[in-house]
Design a protein around this motif. Structure first.
Motif, mmCIF file in Angstrom:
data_model
loop_
_atom_site.group_PDB
_atom_site.id
_atom_site.type_symbol
_atom_site.label_atom_id
_atom_site.label_comp_id
_atom_site.label_asym_id
_atom_site.label_seq_id
_atom_site.Cartn_x
_atom_site.Cartn_y
_atom_site.Cartn_z
ATOM 1 N N ASP A 97 105.506 -11.424 6.070
ATOM 2 C CA ASP A 97 105.502 -10.053 5.290
ATOM 3 C C ASP A 97 106.774 -9.784 4.868
ATOM 4 O OD1 ASP A 97 104.173 -7.922 4.357
ATOM 5 O OD2 ASP A 97 103.975 -6.935 6.488
ATOM 6 N N ASP A 98 107.046 -8.930 4.063
ATOM 7 C CA ASP A 98 108.315 -8.854 3.445
ATOM 8 C C ASP A 98 108.997 -7.719 4.470
ATOM 9 O OD1 ASP A 98 106.530 -6.322 3.047
ATOM 10 O OD2 ASP A 98 107.342 -5.947 1.011
ATOM 11 N N VAL A 99 108.501 -6.760 4.877
ATOM 12 C CA VAL A 99 109.295 -5.668 5.663
ATOM 13 C C VAL A 99 108.634 -5.509 6.848
ATOM 14 C CG1 VAL A 99 110.482 -3.696 5.611
ATOM 15 C CG2 VAL A 99 110.100 -4.607 3.319
ATOM 16 N N LEU A 100 109.244 -5.578 7.897
ATOM 17 C CA LEU A 100 108.826 -5.066 9.278
ATOM 18 C C LEU A 100 109.227 -3.824 9.730
ATOM 19 C CD1 LEU A 100 107.488 -5.460 11.962
ATOM 20 C CD2 LEU A 100 109.271 -6.717 12.756
ATOM 21 N N ASN A 101 108.460 -2.826 9.398
ATOM 22 C CA ASN A 101 108.618 -1.377 9.483
ATOM 23 C C ASN A 101 108.283 -0.922 11.081
ATOM 24 O OD1 ASN A 101 109.603 -0.186 6.830
ATOM 25 N ND2 ASN A 101 107.809 -0.501 6.069
ATOM 26 N N SER A 102 106.963 -0.418 11.228
ATOM 27 C CA SER A 102 106.729 0.086 12.513
ATOM 28 C C SER A 102 106.215 -1.183 13.330
ATOM 29 C CB SER A 102 105.614 1.131 12.494
ATOM 30 O OG SER A 102 104.690 0.588 11.843
ATOM 31 N N GLY A 103 105.670 -2.247 12.633
ATOM 32 C CA GLY A 103 104.922 -3.394 13.299
ATOM 33 C C GLY A 103 103.525 -3.344 12.959
ATOM 34 N N THR A 104 103.055 -2.223 12.677
ATOM 35 C CA THR A 104 101.465 -2.067 12.417
ATOM 36 C C THR A 104 100.827 -3.127 11.782
ATOM 37 O OG1 THR A 104 101.842 0.361 12.631
ATOM 38 C CG2 THR A 104 99.707 -0.471 11.980
ATOM 39 N N THR A 105 101.489 -3.463 10.525
ATOM 40 C CA THR A 105 100.465 -4.588 9.830
ATOM 41 C C THR A 105 100.751 -5.978 10.443
ATOM 42 O OG1 THR A 105 101.205 -3.280 7.607
ATOM 43 C CG2 THR A 105 100.379 -5.681 7.617
ATOM 44 N N LEU A 106 101.966 -6.176 11.044
ATOM 45 C CA LEU A 106 102.195 -7.597 11.573
ATOM 46 C C LEU A 106 101.212 -7.688 12.837
ATOM 47 C CD1 LEU A 106 103.720 -9.667 10.523
ATOM 48 C CD2 LEU A 106 105.625 -8.980 11.935
ATOM 49 N N ILE A 107 101.140 -6.500 13.683
ATOM 50 C CA ILE A 107 100.403 -6.682 15.063
ATOM 51 C C ILE A 107 99.057 -6.831 14.621
ATOM 52 C CG2 ILE A 107 99.911 -4.256 15.351
ATOM 53 C CD1 ILE A 107 101.425 -6.504 18.023
ATOM 54 N N TYR A 108 98.530 -6.223 13.656
ATOM 55 C CA TYR A 108 96.894 -6.536 13.182
ATOM 56 C C TYR A 108 96.734 -7.785 12.893
ATOM 57 C CZ TYR A 108 95.619 -1.737 14.690
ATOM 58 O OH TYR A 108 95.186 -0.695 15.486
ATOM 59 N N GLY A 109 97.857 -8.482 12.052
ATOM 60 C CA GLY A 109 97.676 -9.736 11.689
ATOM 61 C C GLY A 109 97.685 -10.825 12.896
ATOM 62 N N ILE A 110 98.620 -10.455 13.858
ATOM 63 C CA ILE A 110 98.632 -11.314 14.930
ATOM 64 C C ILE A 110 97.397 -11.187 15.688
ATOM 65 C CG2 ILE A 110 99.995 -11.425 17.342
ATOM 66 C CD1 ILE A 110 102.489 -10.535 15.698
ATOM 67 N N LYS A 111 96.719 -10.030 15.755
ATOM 68 C CA LYS A 111 95.489 -10.148 16.499
ATOM 69 C C LYS A 111 94.440 -10.746 15.882
ATOM 70 C CE LYS A 111 92.282 -6.376 17.844
ATOM 71 N NZ LYS A 111 91.147 -6.147 17.047
ATOM 72 N N HIS A 112 94.500 -10.926 14.602
ATOM 73 C CA HIS A 112 93.300 -11.732 13.963
ATOM 74 C C HIS A 112 93.806 -13.161 14.494
ATOM 75 C CE1 HIS A 112 90.822 -13.571 11.021
ATOM 76 N NE2 HIS A 112 91.974 -14.355 10.690
ATOM 77 N N PHE A 113 94.907 -13.620 14.446
ATOM 78 C CA PHE A 113 95.198 -15.082 14.818
ATOM 79 C C PHE A 113 95.111 -15.508 16.256
ATOM 80 C CE2 PHE A 113 96.996 -14.599 10.399
ATOM 81 C CZ PHE A 113 96.237 -16.019 9.878
ATOM 82 N N LEU A 114 94.997 -14.291 17.162
ATOM 83 C CA LEU A 114 94.861 -14.751 18.470
ATOM 84 C C LEU A 114 93.600 -15.057 19.007
ATOM 85 C CD1 LEU A 114 97.069 -11.640 20.111
ATOM 86 C CD2 LEU A 114 97.502 -14.230 20.021
#
Length: 167
Positions: A97-114
Motif C-alpha cells: 500500500d502507499d501509506v500506512l495510516n491507522s492500519g485499517t486497510t492493511l489489516i483487512y488485506g492481511i485478513k484476506h490472505f490469512l
C-alpha cells in the motif's frame, strides 16, 4: 499547487525508495523462483507495479502482480483479488500500500490472505505514519514519519512521476 515545504518525498526520492524496497524483497526471497506482489487498489496497486518493474530488472524472480480490491470506506465488505487463490497459494506474497495510516486497510488485506496457505507473507508501504490502531507493521517501508493525527499524507502517482506530500 503543492508548496515545496509540504513535499515529503520527491519523484527521485520515491524512485530510490522503490529500488531499495525491491532489493529488500529480492533478498528475503532470493531462494524462490516466484514472488507475488499484491497491491491494494488505487495507489497501493500503482506503487506495487513500480516495485514489480524494478524487481524484474534486478532479479531472476518471476514477479506476479495482483490487485487487491478493498472498499476503504467499508472494509468489512469481502476483499477480492485480480488473481484466483490458486495463483498465490503456497507462494511468497508481499502486500503493498502507499501509506500506512491507522492500519485499517492493511489489516483487512492481511485478513484476506490469512485464509490462504502462503509460503511467506510480508507487507510494504512507501510511508509509515506511526498512527496505527491495529497491530500491523510494514516489513518494508520507504520512510517512517511522525505526524499529528490531523495531518494527512498524500501520494500522487501520475504516469512516470510520483510525489508524496503532507496536507
Amino acid at each position: 499547487m503543492i508548496s515545496e515545504n509540504h513535499i515529503i518525498l520527491s519523484n527521485a526520492q520515491i524512485n530510490q525508495k522503490i529500488k531499495r524496497i525491491a532489493y529488500q524483497i529480492y533478498e528475503s526471497n532470493s531462494e524462490e523462483k516466484e514472488v507475488v506482489i499484491a497491491g491494494i487498489v488505487g495507489n497501493g496497486y500503482a506503487f506495487s507495479k513500480k516495485i514489480a518493474k524494478v524487481l524484474t530488472q534486478i532479479s531472476t524472480l518471476k514477479v506476479t502482480l495482483c490487485e487487491v480490491v478493498i472498499d476503504k470506506k467499508n472494509p468489512l465488505l469481502p476483499v477480492t483479488t485480480s488473481l484466483s487463490v490458486e495463483h498465490y497459494m503456497n507462494k511468497p506474497l508481499v502486500l503493498v500500500d502507499d501509506v500506512l495510516n491507522s492500519g485499517t486497510t492493511l489489516i483487512y488485506g492481511i485478513k484476506h490472505f490469512l485464509a490462504v496457505p502462503l509460503k511467506r507473507f510480508k507487507t510494504a508501504v512507501l510511508v509509515n505514519r506511526n498512527h496505527k490502531k491495529y497491530p500491523v507493521k510494514a516489513d518494508f517501508k520507504g520512510i517512517s514519519l511522525s505526524t499529528s493525527i490531523k495531518e494527512h499524507v498524500q501520494v500522487a502517482f501520475t504516469g512516470t512521476e510520483a510525489i508524496a506530500y503532507l496536507m
